[in-house]
Motif scaffolding. Structure first.
Motif, PDB file in Angstrom:
ATOM      1  N   PHE A 164       0.865  -1.168   0.000  1.00  0.00           N
ATOM      2  CA  PHE A 164       0.000   0.000   0.000  1.00  0.00           C
ATOM      3  C   PHE A 164       0.907   1.225   0.000  1.00  0.00           C
ATOM      4  CE2 PHE A 164      -2.145  -3.464   2.127  1.00  0.00           C
ATOM      5  CZ  PHE A 164      -3.413  -3.468   1.560  1.00  0.00           C
ATOM      6  N   ALA A 165       0.797   2.054  -1.029  1.00  0.00           N
ATOM      7  CA  ALA A 165       1.678   3.210  -1.148  1.00  0.00           C
ATOM      8  C   ALA A 165       0.864   4.489  -1.201  1.00  0.00           C
ATOM      9  CB  ALA A 165       2.548   3.092  -2.396  1.00  0.00           C
ATOM     10  N   ARG A 188       6.082   4.250 -14.718  1.00  0.00           N
ATOM     11  CA  ARG A 188       6.379   3.245 -13.687  1.00  0.00           C
ATOM     12  C   ARG A 188       5.269   3.216 -12.631  1.00  0.00           C
ATOM     13  NH1 ARG A 188       7.377  -1.222 -11.034  1.00  0.00           N
ATOM     14  NH2 ARG A 188       8.507  -0.962  -9.084  1.00  0.00           N
ATOM     15  N   LEU A 189       4.766   4.373 -12.234  1.00  0.00           N
ATOM     16  CA  LEU A 189       3.694   4.417 -11.237  1.00  0.00           C
ATOM     17  C   LEU A 189       2.420   3.776 -11.774  1.00  0.00           C
ATOM     18  CD1 LEU A 189       4.080   8.013  -9.724  1.00  0.00           C
ATOM     19  CD2 LEU A 189       5.054   5.857  -8.901  1.00  0.00           C
ATOM     20  N   ILE A 190       2.109   4.030 -13.030  1.00  0.00           N
ATOM     21  CA  ILE A 190       0.919   3.434 -13.641  1.00  0.00           C
ATOM     22  C   ILE A 190       1.046   1.914 -13.670  1.00  0.00           C
ATOM     23  CG2 ILE A 190      -0.413   3.245 -15.787  1.00  0.00           C
ATOM     24  CD1 ILE A 190       0.409   6.193 -16.332  1.00  0.00           C
ATOM     25  N   GLU A 191       2.213   1.422 -14.051  1.00  0.00           N
ATOM     26  CA  GLU A 191       2.452  -0.024 -14.090  1.00  0.00           C
ATOM     27  C   GLU A 191       2.363  -0.626 -12.694  1.00  0.00           C
ATOM     28  OE1 GLU A 191       6.287  -0.266 -15.800  1.00  0.00           O
ATOM     29  OE2 GLU A 191       5.621   0.229 -17.842  1.00  0.00           O
ATOM     30  N   PHE A 192       2.901   0.088 -11.713  1.00  0.00           N
ATOM     31  CA  PHE A 192       2.862  -0.396 -10.333  1.00  0.00           C
ATOM     32  C   PHE A 192       1.425  -0.517  -9.850  1.00  0.00           C
ATOM     33  CE2 PHE A 192       2.847   0.279  -5.738  1.00  0.00           C
ATOM     34  CZ  PHE A 192       3.830  -0.612  -5.311  1.00  0.00           C
ATOM     35  N   LEU A 200      -2.096   2.065  -4.868  1.00  0.00           N
ATOM     36  CA  LEU A 200      -1.294   3.289  -4.951  1.00  0.00           C
ATOM     37  C   LEU A 200      -2.211   4.498  -4.993  1.00  0.00           C
ATOM     38  CD1 LEU A 200       1.376   4.791  -5.362  1.00  0.00           C
ATOM     39  CD2 LEU A 200       1.229   4.239  -7.806  1.00  0.00           C
ATOM     40  N   GLN A 201      -2.023   5.427  -4.055  1.00  0.00           N
ATOM     41  CA  GLN A 201      -2.856   6.623  -3.977  1.00  0.00           C
ATOM     42  C   GLN A 201      -1.994   7.859  -3.755  1.00  0.00           C
ATOM     43  OE1 GLN A 201      -5.323   4.291  -0.894  1.00  0.00           O
ATOM     44  NE2 GLN A 201      -6.686   5.990  -1.457  1.00  0.00           N
ATOM     45  N   GLN A 263      -7.424   5.009  -6.081  1.00  0.00           N
ATOM     46  CA  GLN A 263      -6.319   4.642  -6.963  1.00  0.00           C
ATOM     47  C   GLN A 263      -6.637   5.056  -8.405  1.00  0.00           C
ATOM     48  OE1 GLN A 263      -3.599   1.032  -6.844  1.00  0.00           O
ATOM     49  NE2 GLN A 263      -5.137   0.295  -8.281  1.00  0.00           N
ATOM     50  N   ALA A 264      -7.873   4.885  -8.829  1.00  0.00           N
ATOM     51  CA  ALA A 264      -8.247   5.261 -10.195  1.00  0.00           C
ATOM     52  C   ALA A 264      -8.018   6.749 -10.434  1.00  0.00           C
ATOM     53  CB  ALA A 264      -9.706   4.896 -10.459  1.00  0.00           C
ATOM     54  N   ALA A 265      -8.411   7.582  -9.463  1.00  0.00           N
ATOM     55  CA  ALA A 265      -8.209   9.024  -9.597  1.00  0.00           C
ATOM     56  C   ALA A 265      -6.721   9.366  -9.580  1.00  0.00           C
ATOM     57  CB  ALA A 265      -8.932   9.759  -8.476  1.00  0.00           C
ATOM     58  N   SER A 266      -5.974   8.637  -8.780  1.00  0.00           N
ATOM     59  CA  SER A 266      -4.530   8.873  -8.701  1.00  0.00           C
ATOM     60  C   SER A 266      -3.850   8.511 -10.015  1.00  0.00           C
ATOM     61  CB  SER A 266      -3.933   8.060  -7.548  1.00  0.00           C
ATOM     62  OG  SER A 266      -4.501   8.448  -6.307  1.00  0.00           O
ATOM     63  N   VAL A 267      -4.251   7.382 -10.600  1.00  0.00           N
ATOM     64  CA  VAL A 267      -3.673   6.970 -11.881  1.00  0.00           C
ATOM     65  C   VAL A 267      -3.996   7.993 -12.963  1.00  0.00           C
ATOM     66  CG1 VAL A 267      -3.776   5.224 -13.720  1.00  0.00           C
ATOM     67  CG2 VAL A 267      -3.590   4.516 -11.322  1.00  0.00           C
ATOM     68  N   ASP A 268      -5.184   8.579 -12.908  1.00  0.00           N
ATOM     69  CA  ASP A 268      -5.527   9.643 -13.860  1.00  0.00           C
ATOM     70  C   ASP A 268      -4.544  10.811 -13.733  1.00  0.00           C
ATOM     71  OD1 ASP A 268      -7.654   8.305 -14.975  1.00  0.00           O
ATOM     72  OD2 ASP A 268      -9.169   9.278 -13.708  1.00  0.00           O
TER      73      ASP A 268
END
Length: 278
Positions: A164-165, A188-192, A200-201, A263-268
């Motif tokens: 959990f990051a 890299r963050l998207i892949e992670f 990841l948030q 996480q979805a919002a963070s990936v955006d």
């Protein structure tokens, strides 16, 4: 025969090599003779002795065995540990041993990408910057970059840990190494985030006072479900193994995780930054 003169004070690798040569010569062994005893070529022995190559853990343990230094203060295994961790904060090397065995890892980072998520390019820029400031040597910079890769490799196992990051927005906004390095880091963050064992948030600036931590924090859950936490200041790191002291940190972490964007919002956000969009 030309024998290269060694300067043990030039680097930690040179000091290791000089001591190895000295102990070998005390016993009257050639490089080939030592190599036969520990399972390495004379060329490999030579490279370690002159500081061209850093010894491995296996090499050090084999050398300790034939020299009678195993589990002593003078062992090459201990010296290797000091070399690899010489530029790290107090407490961090001990933490790394637990991190590699943890069942769950929770991390919160401020200002810089955490080592577990860094690309090699990002890690290299940080290490080279420290060299230019005079904070570490070029050898230590190489060791730092290698350590990032070793930490990440230790998490790729049959039963990988849950990770959990939480990244403070400053990790994303701080430019490191230029647009190309940052673009690769966003990828890299998207892949992670797409891995099955990760969450990841981003903790945005707008959360303000709802952020309970102002410094980086790691919380580990070990296979026996025991807890430990690692935090550090600019000068030293501290590993807390008392579960009673870690539980309030875990509670605060979960509270921050609940308030942070999904996480979805963070990936955006990562995708927008990858495109160069503010």
């Amino acid at each position: 025969m030309n024998v290269k003169e060694l300067n043990p004070e030039s680097s930690a690798k040179a000091a290791y090599g000089a001591r190895l040569r000295g102990l070998r010569q005390e016993r009257g062994w050639t490089q080939e003779g030592l190599g036969d005893r520990i399972g390495y070529s004379s060329t490999h022995i030579s490279s370690v002795e002159v500081g061209r190559k850093l010894a491995t853990l296996r090499f050090s343990r084999s050398t300790d065995r034939v020299l009678g230094l195993t589990a002593t203060e003078a062992s090459f295994e201990r010296e290797l540990g000091r070399i690899k961790h010489g530029s790290l904060l107090e407490g961090f090397p001990e933490f790394l041993g637990y991190e590699g065995r943890a069942a769950e890892i929770r991390l919160y980072e401020v200002g810089v990408m955490p080592g577990l998520l860094q690309t090699p390019e990002y890690a290299t820029v940080l290490a080279e910057s420290a060299v230019r400031r005079g904070a570490i040597t070029a050898d230590q910079a190489q060791e730092r970059v290698s350590l990032v890769a070793e930490r990440q490799a230790a998490l790729v196992r049959e039963k990988p840990p849950l990770i959990f990051a939480l990244l403070d927005e400053s990790c994303l906004r701080r430019p490191v190494g230029g647009p190309a390095v940052m673009k690769a880091q966003m990828e890299r963050l998207i892949e992670f985030a797409e891995l099955p064992n990760t969450v990841l948030q981003v903790v945005p600036f707008t959360m303000g006072e709802h952020r309970p931590f102002s410094l980086p924090l790691y919380i580990l859950t070990m296979p026996d479900r025991s807890l430990m936490a690692y935090a550090e200041s600019a000068q030293q790191g501290y590993l807390e193994r008392e579960s009673g002291s870690v539980l309030p940190l875990l509670t605060a972490y979960h509270q921050m995780q609940a308030v942070a964007p999904s996480q979805a919002a963070s990936v955006d956000m990562f995708r927008q930054l990858r495109k160069g969009t503010p």
